[in-house]
Design a protein around this motif. Structure first.
Motif, PDB file in Angstrom:
ATOM      1  N   LEU A   5       0.831  -1.200   0.000  1.00 12.55           N
ATOM      2  CA  LEU A   5       0.000   0.000   0.000  1.00 12.55           C
ATOM      3  C   LEU A   5       0.868   1.253   0.000  1.00 12.55           C
ATOM      4  O   LEU A   5       0.589   2.217  -0.714  1.00 12.55           O
ATOM      5  CB  LEU A   5      -0.919   0.019   1.231  1.00 12.55           C
ATOM      6  CG  LEU A   5      -2.232  -0.740   1.148  1.00 12.55           C
ATOM      7  CD1 LEU A   5      -2.951  -0.694   2.491  1.00 12.55           C
ATOM      8  CD2 LEU A   5      -3.124  -0.177   0.053  1.00 12.55           C
ATOM      9  N   ARG A   8       2.395   1.647  -3.431  1.00 14.53           N
ATOM     10  CA  ARG A   8       1.367   2.117  -4.373  1.00 14.53           C
ATOM     11  C   ARG A   8       1.035   3.588  -4.149  1.00 14.53           C
ATOM     12  O   ARG A   8       0.833   4.340  -5.106  1.00 14.53           O
ATOM     13  CB  ARG A   8       0.112   1.264  -4.241  1.00 14.53           C
ATOM     14  CG  ARG A   8       0.222  -0.134  -4.850  1.00 14.53           C
ATOM     15  CD  ARG A   8      -1.010  -0.962  -4.545  1.00 14.53           C
ATOM     16  NE  ARG A   8      -2.232  -0.270  -4.946  1.00 14.53           N
ATOM     17  CZ  ARG A   8      -3.418  -0.445  -4.352  1.00 14.53           C
ATOM     18  NH1 ARG A   8      -3.534  -1.267  -3.335  1.00 14.53           N
ATOM     19  NH2 ARG A   8      -4.473   0.213  -4.785  1.00 14.53           N
ATOM     20  N   ASP A 156      -5.115   1.211   6.792  1.00 15.89           N
ATOM     21  CA  ASP A 156      -5.006   0.570   5.469  1.00 15.89           C
ATOM     22  C   ASP A 156      -6.088   1.093   4.529  1.00 15.89           C
ATOM     23  O   ASP A 156      -5.813   1.424   3.366  1.00 15.89           O
ATOM     24  CB  ASP A 156      -5.162  -0.954   5.593  1.00 15.89           C
ATOM     25  CG  ASP A 156      -3.905  -1.637   6.092  1.00 15.89           C
ATOM     26  OD1 ASP A 156      -3.095  -0.980   6.776  1.00 15.89           O
ATOM     27  OD2 ASP A 156      -3.742  -2.838   5.809  1.00 15.89           O
ATOM     28  N   GLU A 157      -7.309   1.145   5.047  1.00 15.21           N
ATOM     29  CA  GLU A 157      -8.433   1.605   4.230  1.00 15.21           C
ATOM     30  C   GLU A 157      -8.236   3.074   3.834  1.00 15.21           C
ATOM     31  O   GLU A 157      -8.573   3.475   2.714  1.00 15.21           O
ATOM     32  CB  GLU A 157      -9.734   1.425   5.007  1.00 15.21           C
ATOM     33  CG  GLU A 157     -10.989   1.705   4.211  1.00 15.21           C
ATOM     34  CD  GLU A 157     -12.240   1.419   5.008  1.00 15.21           C
ATOM     35  OE1 GLU A 157     -12.911   2.381   5.436  1.00 15.21           O
ATOM     36  OE2 GLU A 157     -12.536   0.223   5.218  1.00 15.21           O
ATOM     37  N   SER A 160      -5.785   3.279   0.991  1.00 10.21           N
ATOM     38  CA  SER A 160      -6.461   2.886  -0.252  1.00 10.21           C
ATOM     39  C   SER A 160      -7.316   4.032  -0.786  1.00 10.21           C
ATOM     40  O   SER A 160      -7.371   4.264  -2.001  1.00 10.21           O
ATOM     41  CB  SER A 160      -7.334   1.649  -0.014  1.00 10.21           C
ATOM     42  OG  SER A 160      -6.536   0.527   0.295  1.00 10.21           O
ATOM     43  N   ASP A 164      -6.775   5.918  -4.468  1.00 14.65           N
ATOM     44  CA  ASP A 164      -7.880   6.122  -5.419  1.00 14.65           C
ATOM     45  C   ASP A 164      -8.097   7.606  -5.699  1.00 14.65           C
ATOM     46  O   ASP A 164      -8.313   8.004  -6.843  1.00 14.65           O
ATOM     47  CB  ASP A 164      -9.160   5.497  -4.857  1.00 14.65           C
ATOM     48  CG  ASP A 164     -10.354   5.720  -5.770  1.00 14.65           C
ATOM     49  OD1 ASP A 164     -10.389   5.096  -6.851  1.00 14.65           O
ATOM     50  OD2 ASP A 164     -11.223   6.537  -5.416  1.00 14.65           O
TER      51      ASP A 164
END
Length: 214
Positions: A5, A8, A156-157, A160, A164
């Protein structure tokens, strides 16, 4: 894997801004992480630790955290110390998800990891309401009359969400280098900022909708 993560996230920001790394501090070392957890008396999420080991805060604010500045280890402790010494009985102007968030403004169980320079924070919440989740991510407006809001279940969420947002340009880059000669680029406005209309309440609405559909 949590480290993926972080990779990314870094790649997403670099794809939009070629000089992104020049805005960021070098990563924290193991001792700095251990000292941070001892100071906060809290075990931090592994993805958050991994991000701090990649970038120990921002050298020059670029808005890594959804338009907010990402705090380094020393800044985290400084802001948390303020939470610790603030009056514990101060209530926020409003709480958006009343069942998930305790009706308080400052708490040593909230770890500030980002701020906007105007008294508003993003925090990891280790003292949630009865229907909240330990480690949920809060928007904590201590400087503006907006509701305290849950915007993600965990770090973590939240990472993400950032990946996005920057990929879809919901988190928009302002880059004025074209208006300056290269030797004067330090004078150019370069930063990421959220395009959501009602600040983080829009993101809290998206979070609520996702929860309702699960």
């Amino acid at each position: 894997m949590n480290d993926k993560l972080t990779i990314r996230l870094s790649e997403a920001f670099k794809s939009k801004l070629d000089i992104f790394d020049t805005f960021m501090n070098n990563g924290a070392n193991d001792k700095e992480i251990v000292d941070l957890e001892k100071s906060l008396n809290q075990i931090l999420p592994s993805s958050y630790i991994d991000l701090l080991k990649t970038y120990n805060g921002e050298k020059k604010s670029v808005g890594l955290m959804g338009g907010f500045g990402f705090l380094g280890t020393e800044e985290i402790v400084l802001q948390w110390d303020f939470f610790k010494t603030a009056e514990s009985n101060i209530e926020p102007d409003s709480v958006y998800q009343k069942d998930k968030i305790k009706n308080e403004l400052y708490s040593v169980k909230r770890i500030p990891f980002a701020h906007d320079g105007s008294g508003n924070f993003l925090c990891i919440d280790y003292d949630p309401g009865v229907e909240g989740k330990n480690g949920q991510i809060l928007y904590l407006p201590t400087g503006d009359p907006e509701p305290v809001s849950v915007i993600a279940d965990n770090f973590d969420e939240f990472l993400s969400f950032l990946i996005d947002a920057v990929t879809t340009e919901k988190l928009e880059l302002t880059d004025e280098r074209d208006e300056w000669d290269e030797e004067d680029w330090e004078k150019a406005e370069i930063y990421f900022d959220g395009t959501w209309r009602d600040d983080w309440t829009d993101i809290a609405d998206e979070y609520n909708l996702k929860q309702a559909n699960n």
